[in-house]
Design a protein around this motif. Sequence first.
Motif, mmCIF file in Angstrom:
data_model
loop_
_atom_site.group_PDB
_atom_site.id
_atom_site.type_symbol
_atom_site.label_atom_id
_atom_site.label_comp_id
_atom_site.label_asym_id
_atom_site.label_seq_id
_atom_site.Cartn_x
_atom_site.Cartn_y
_atom_site.Cartn_z
ATOM 1 N N LYS B 47 -9.083 -8.900 -0.786
ATOM 2 C CA LYS B 47 -9.471 -7.562 -1.276
ATOM 3 C C LYS B 47 -9.038 -6.467 -0.304
ATOM 4 O O LYS B 47 -8.513 -5.425 -0.706
ATOM 5 C CB LYS B 47 -10.988 -7.490 -1.478
ATOM 6 C CG LYS B 47 -11.410 -7.870 -2.882
ATOM 7 C CD LYS B 47 -12.866 -7.546 -3.093
ATOM 8 C CE LYS B 47 -13.261 -7.921 -4.515
ATOM 9 N NZ LYS B 47 -14.694 -7.786 -4.737
ATOM 10 N N ASP B 48 -9.295 -6.694 0.964
ATOM 11 C CA ASP B 48 -8.942 -5.685 1.975
ATOM 12 C C ASP B 48 -7.425 -5.495 2.064
ATOM 13 O O ASP B 48 -6.931 -4.380 2.220
ATOM 14 C CB ASP B 48 -9.474 -6.106 3.351
ATOM 15 C CG ASP B 48 -10.982 -5.960 3.439
ATOM 16 O OD1 ASP B 48 -11.521 -5.062 2.762
ATOM 17 O OD2 ASP B 48 -11.605 -6.753 4.156
ATOM 18 N N LEU B 49 -6.729 -6.608 1.958
ATOM 19 C CA LEU B 49 -5.267 -6.527 2.041
ATOM 20 C C LEU B 49 -4.697 -5.793 0.828
ATOM 21 O O LEU B 49 -3.782 -4.972 0.954
ATOM 22 C CB LEU B 49 -4.675 -7.943 2.152
ATOM 23 C CG LEU B 49 -3.174 -8.031 2.454
ATOM 24 C CD1 LEU B 49 -2.806 -7.270 3.721
ATOM 25 C CD2 LEU B 49 -2.726 -9.482 2.578
ATOM 26 N N MET B 50 -5.279 -6.064 -0.322
ATOM 27 C CA MET B 50 -4.811 -5.375 -1.532
ATOM 28 C C MET B 50 -5.053 -3.863 -1.411
ATOM 29 O O MET B 50 -4.165 -3.062 -1.701
ATOM 30 C CB MET B 50 -5.505 -5.917 -2.776
ATOM 31 C CG MET B 50 -4.881 -5.345 -4.045
ATOM 32 S SD MET B 50 -5.527 -6.022 -5.559
ATOM 33 C CE MET B 50 -4.877 -7.669 -5.578
ATOM 34 N N ARG B 51 -6.231 -3.513 -0.934
ATOM 35 C CA ARG B 51 -6.548 -2.094 -0.757
ATOM 36 C C ARG B 51 -5.544 -1.457 0.221
ATOM 37 O O ARG B 51 -5.011 -0.375 -0.020
ATOM 38 C CB ARG B 51 -7.977 -1.945 -0.220
ATOM 39 C CG ARG B 51 -8.435 -0.512 -0.006
ATOM 40 C CD ARG B 51 -9.663 -0.416 0.882
ATOM 41 N NE ARG B 51 -9.497 -1.043 2.192
ATOM 42 C CZ ARG B 51 -8.844 -0.508 3.203
ATOM 43 N NH1 ARG B 51 -8.288 0.678 3.066
ATOM 44 N NH2 ARG B 51 -8.746 -1.147 4.355
ATOM 45 N N ALA B 52 -5.267 -2.177 1.299
ATOM 46 C CA ALA B 52 -4.362 -1.640 2.325
ATOM 47 C C ALA B 52 -2.942 -1.472 1.786
ATOM 48 O O ALA B 52 -2.288 -0.460 2.032
ATOM 49 C CB ALA B 52 -4.353 -2.575 3.536
ATOM 50 N N ILE B 53 -2.497 -2.456 1.024
ATOM 51 C CA ILE B 53 -1.123 -2.385 0.495
ATOM 52 C C ILE B 53 -1.001 -1.258 -0.528
ATOM 53 O O ILE B 53 -0.036 -0.489 -0.516
ATOM 54 C CB ILE B 53 -0.690 -3.748 -0.109
ATOM 55 C CG1 ILE B 53 -0.467 -4.751 1.028
ATOM 56 C CG2 ILE B 53 0.574 -3.604 -0.947
ATOM 57 C CD1 ILE B 53 -0.145 -6.166 0.576
ATOM 58 N N LEU B 54 -1.997 -1.139 -1.390
ATOM 59 C CA LEU B 54 -1.931 -0.074 -2.398
ATOM 60 C C LEU B 54 -2.046 1.305 -1.748
ATOM 61 O O LEU B 54 -1.401 2.267 -2.167
ATOM 62 C CB LEU B 54 -3.019 -0.268 -3.461
ATOM 63 C CG LEU B 54 -2.823 -1.514 -4.337
ATOM 64 C CD1 LEU B 54 -3.971 -1.660 -5.324
ATOM 65 C CD2 LEU B 54 -1.490 -1.464 -5.080
ATOM 66 N N SER B 55 -2.851 1.374 -0.702
ATOM 67 C CA SER B 55 -2.983 2.639 0.013
ATOM 68 C C SER B 55 -1.642 3.005 0.673
ATOM 69 O O SER B 55 -1.224 4.159 0.676
ATOM 70 C CB SER B 55 -4.102 2.484 1.049
ATOM 71 O OG SER B 55 -3.964 3.403 2.061
ATOM 72 N N ASP B 56 -0.951 2.010 1.202
ATOM 73 C CA ASP B 56 0.350 2.262 1.806
ATOM 74 C C ASP B 56 1.385 2.673 0.768
ATOM 75 O O ASP B 56 2.254 3.514 1.022
ATOM 76 C CB ASP B 56 0.848 1.008 2.541
ATOM 77 C CG ASP B 56 1.462 1.372 3.868
ATOM 78 O OD1 ASP B 56 0.759 1.292 4.886
ATOM 79 O OD2 ASP B 56 2.616 1.793 3.880
ATOM 80 N N GLU B 57 1.274 2.084 -0.407
ATOM 81 C CA GLU B 57 2.197 2.441 -1.489
ATOM 82 C C GLU B 57 2.048 3.928 -1.824
ATOM 83 O O GLU B 57 3.019 4.627 -2.090
ATOM 84 C CB GLU B 57 1.912 1.568 -2.712
ATOM 85 C CG GLU B 57 2.838 1.783 -3.897
ATOM 86 C CD GLU B 57 4.286 1.381 -3.647
ATOM 87 O OE1 GLU B 57 4.597 0.835 -2.582
ATOM 88 O OE2 GLU B 57 5.105 1.653 -4.529
ATOM 89 N N ASN B 58 0.799 4.412 -1.759
ATOM 90 C CA ASN B 58 0.575 5.831 -2.031
ATOM 91 C C ASN B 58 1.132 6.724 -0.923
ATOM 92 O O ASN B 58 1.500 7.867 -1.169
ATOM 93 C CB ASN B 58 -0.918 6.108 -2.212
ATOM 94 C CG ASN B 58 -1.398 5.605 -3.548
ATOM 95 O OD1 ASN B 58 -0.618 5.510 -4.504
ATOM 96 N ND2 ASN B 58 -2.665 5.236 -3.632
#
Lengths: 151, 123
Positions: B47-58
């Motif tokens: 979950k944390d990794l997904m949040r981090a990756i999507l945040s980076d995509e933004n």
Amino acid sequence: MRKFFCSGEDHAFKRYGAGKLSHPVEWEKMLFEMETNGVEIEFRENVFAYEPSIKGKAAGKLVIDRNSSISALRHEHQHFLEDKANDYPGIAFYLSDYKQFWGGEFRAYLVELKFAKENKDVDLARKIIQDMKRRRQEIREDWFGIEDESN
Amino acid sequence: MNQIEQNLTNLNTAELLRKLDTQAGASRFFIFEELAQRFSSEPEIEKDLMRAILSDENRNTRFHGVTSLSQMALLALLRTGNKAADNFVAKVLIAFSPEDRKHFSSLARRENLAVKKLKPQTA
């Protein structure tokens, strides 16, 4: 289409037109050289980039507007030549050292400045220098977190 | 292994995830590489990794303006050859734009990595 953050604009295009028309032999020669060295080539509007392979040990990818100027292609070709000379080390190599990353950009912009000098085009040279400054700032801040010029 | 990578191996996973919020692009690249390596043995970070990756995509930090750091992170996950990582990548890709998905597929193909496609959910 999503707008990519590009390293600069193709200022030479306005005055000199598409490289495939102004310098057709050199244009084809550079693309052929990159292709035969394993570079993947993709034509995409308003994008000018040579990106080393992520993992390394292979040539990278050229993404370029098919109507870009010869100066823009020479810039990306310079990145390819350096990547090849470095034996295609992969993106980690460039991201581990600010001087390595910026040095490559600096030398690619010098190729563009040479084009401006050959054509005695002071206005173009001024725009390229502005792009260089912008790109340097982007690399320092966005990629390496360096804000103080004295660092 | 360079100095940056060496320093990261000494940090625990929670510290690495926290660091992602404060670091510039180059450091984030190496942090994602390290997190990808840990994903197989620490699947609970999903979950944390997904949040981090999507945040980076933004954030839209793209090397030479083309490949985003988040795409590089997903490639690092695919390289681990872990099944859970394959599923994770497929889930994250749904949030990407079609052109980014296409670009990612071409990057994966160049490394002979297979990208799993999730079937669309039906009601």
